[in-house]
Enzyme design. Structure first.
Site, PDB file in Angstrom:
ATOM      1  CB  CYS A 122      -2.226   5.868   3.395  1.00 29.65           C
ATOM      2  SG  CYS A 122      -2.912   5.312   4.451  1.00 29.65           S
ATOM      3  CD  GLU A 142      -1.876   1.914   1.640  1.00 32.99           C
ATOM      4  OE1 GLU A 142      -1.171   3.360   1.329  1.00 32.99           O
ATOM      5  OE2 GLU A 142      -1.988   2.206   3.468  1.00 32.99           O
TER       6      GLU A 142
END
Length: 526
Positions: A300, A263
């Site tokens: 994020c 990720e």
């Protein structure tokens, strides 16, 4: 606090020179010495994990669930000691650390429930049809089984929830995979505290030696060795695009390639549709200034890109955003390196063609070290579309507002975007029906599409998708948050014409496991 590496439930001494943790807010050295792992340590941890794999995967699922719940209760028992250490090493406020601790405990218990319930293995039975013409059908039974030892890289921005006992570790252990964690060097003390209680839980519940190891490193050598080792069967990573792609290449270049789930961040676009801007510009500005600056922008899912059509109502929104960004105090970043990178990138972006500084806070925060000022810049849609640098993530309390002259320019902006973790649409009732094609384009570029909300704040549940089309993640079929995260660490296995007593309990006739499964195209617990 023991700063030694943990291999197979034992603390291991090291001859390497130790390092210390740094208080992110003050720059002071914190208590404790931590020792980088040697190549021999990496080798030993994976060989022992390989030996632990078969007995661990064969454990009754209730014992694996008990292991996960015991880890959760031991983390809870650390209390203020864990909160204080994690806050000091990360610069995050204690309230945020307590919330993240609760999420970590919740994830472990969630996966314990999943393992105990059992239907996640997706057992399927197609019984033999010996009289079928022209050919008989054999007895076929299929379910998911664990891959083997998993290497987990701790993330910098979540010292607990994406770290030693975070979601990656919890989902891998739940699947039946031993775990080797490479601790993030930014929070070694936090890692040591959590690693020690995992060892305690493993011993208390009788887990096999090698089911868990924790290794420290201040460079890249140990991480590379762990990924390349033949005993490693899968890897998880949360971090930068550069780091994620480097590890992905290592995993693919092995003699036996393995899955690596990376990720790698996102700019998380937010589209302000005209009627929403017209009816509630102050509300939109308030929500998004707060979201961008939350946690000093170190999520994020931080909304690093906003898009709107320029008109008199957008001017109101822009002015309100400028005021709020200007009034927001600077915040502490996780490390000196991350802070330096933010200052460099947020400053360099102003040199790009057409980019204008809207607001940069000059309000000092409460700390004096690793301080990042909230920054808002703007650019025209035309300049944004033709400049790839403007589409790159700037990790921190930063956002870029793209001002389009028309709906057509908005579509050009959207079509120029790469894959994202999230995309948000702010709209009024009835407005969305006018943008069907644009909404379809947005859905093709994200793992989670949000209406009238903010992307920061990721609910941990079965329906969550945290992962999107490349480059947000390297495999958008999987999530790193929620119960479906377990499917990163398993593979399907089919048994054909096996004796009943040799089958896994989930596939036996009479369903002694008592789980939902598909038998001859019918879902049943019978």
């Amino acid at each position: 606090m023991d700063g030694r590496n943990i291999i197979a439930n034992r603390f291991v001494s090291s001859v390497a020179e130790g390092f210390s943790a740094i208080n992110a807010s003050t720059g002071e050295t914190l208590e404790g010495t931590f020792y980088p792992a040697s190549m021999e340590d990496a080798e030993a941890s994976l060989l022992l994990a390989g030996r632990a794999f078969t007995p661990y995967r064969q454990l009754d699922r209730t014992l694996r669930a008990k292991f996960l719940r015991t880890i959760a209760s031991e983390i809870a028992a650390l209390g203020d000691e864990l909160t204080a250490r994690a806050a000091a090493e990360s610069g995050l406020p204690e309230g945020r650390i307590k919330g993240e601790t609760g999420r970590t405990i919740g994830q472990l218990n969630m996966f314990a429930d999943l393992v105990e319930e059992g239907s996640w293995v997706q057992a399927v039975i197609d019984s033999a049809l010996p009289d079928r013409q022209p050919l008989p059908r054999p007895d076929l039974r299929k379910m998911f089984v664990p891959l083997g030892p998993v290497v987990v890289f701790g993330a910098s921005n979540f010292p607990l929830a994406f770290s030693v006992a975070g979601g990656d570790t919890a989902s891998a252990l739940a699947a039946g995979c031993p775990v080797i964690v490479k601790a993030h060097s930014a929070h070694p003390g936090t890692s040591a505290l959590v690693g020690a209680v995992i060892v305690k839980a493993a011993k208390a519940t009788g887990m096999p030696d090698g089911v868990f190891s924790l290794l420290y490193d201040t460079g890249f050598g140990i991480g590379e060795a762990l990924v390349k080792h033949p005993a490693t069967k899968a890897v998880s990573f949360t971090g930068s695009f550069k780091g994620g792609m480097a590890l992905t290449r290592l995993a693919q270049q092995r003699e036996q390639p393995i899955p690596l789930f990376a990720e790698m961040g996102s700019i998380n676009p937010v589209l302000f549709l005209p009627e929403a801007v017209k009816s509630r510009p102050q509300d939109l500005a308030s929500k998004y200034a707060a979201s961008v600056t939350l946690g000093t922008g170190q999520f994020c899912t931080n909304p690093g890109l906003m898009i709107a059509i320029q008109d008199e109502h957008t001017t109101v929104l822009l002015n309100e955003l400028a005021r709020l960004f200007g009034e927001a105090p600077s915040g502490t970043m996780l490390t000196a390196g991350i802070c330096s990178n933010y200052q460099s990138l947020s400053g360099a972006i102003l040199k790009e063609e057409g980019v204008k500084l809207v607001a940069r806070s000059e309000v000092a925060g409460t700390a004096a070290f690793n301080q990042a000022a909230p920054t808002l810049v703007s650019v025209s849609a035309r300049d944004f579309v033709r400049n790839e640098k403007l589409k790159e993530e700037i990790f921190g309390p930063y956002s870029l507002l793209v001002l389009a002259e028309s709906r057509e320019e908005v579509e050009q902006v959207v079509n120029s975007l790469d894959g994202q973790l999230t995309i948000t649409v702010m709209a009024e009732d009835g407005e969305l029906s006018q943008y069907a094609e644009l909404l379809e384009a947005l859905q093709q570029r994200t793992g989670r599409i949000i209406l009238n909300g903010v992307p920061t704040g990721v609910e941990v549940c079965a329906a969550m998708q945290h992962g999107g089309p490349f480059p947000a993640s390297n495999d958008s079929r999987f999530t790193s948050v929620g119960t479906d995260a377990i499917y990163r660490f398993v593979r399907p296995l089919c048994w054909q014409d096996w004796n009943h007593d040799l089958l896994p309990i989930e596939l036996q006739d009479g369903n002694p496991a008592g789980i939902w499964r598909r038998v001859n195209n019918k879902w049943t617990t019978d």
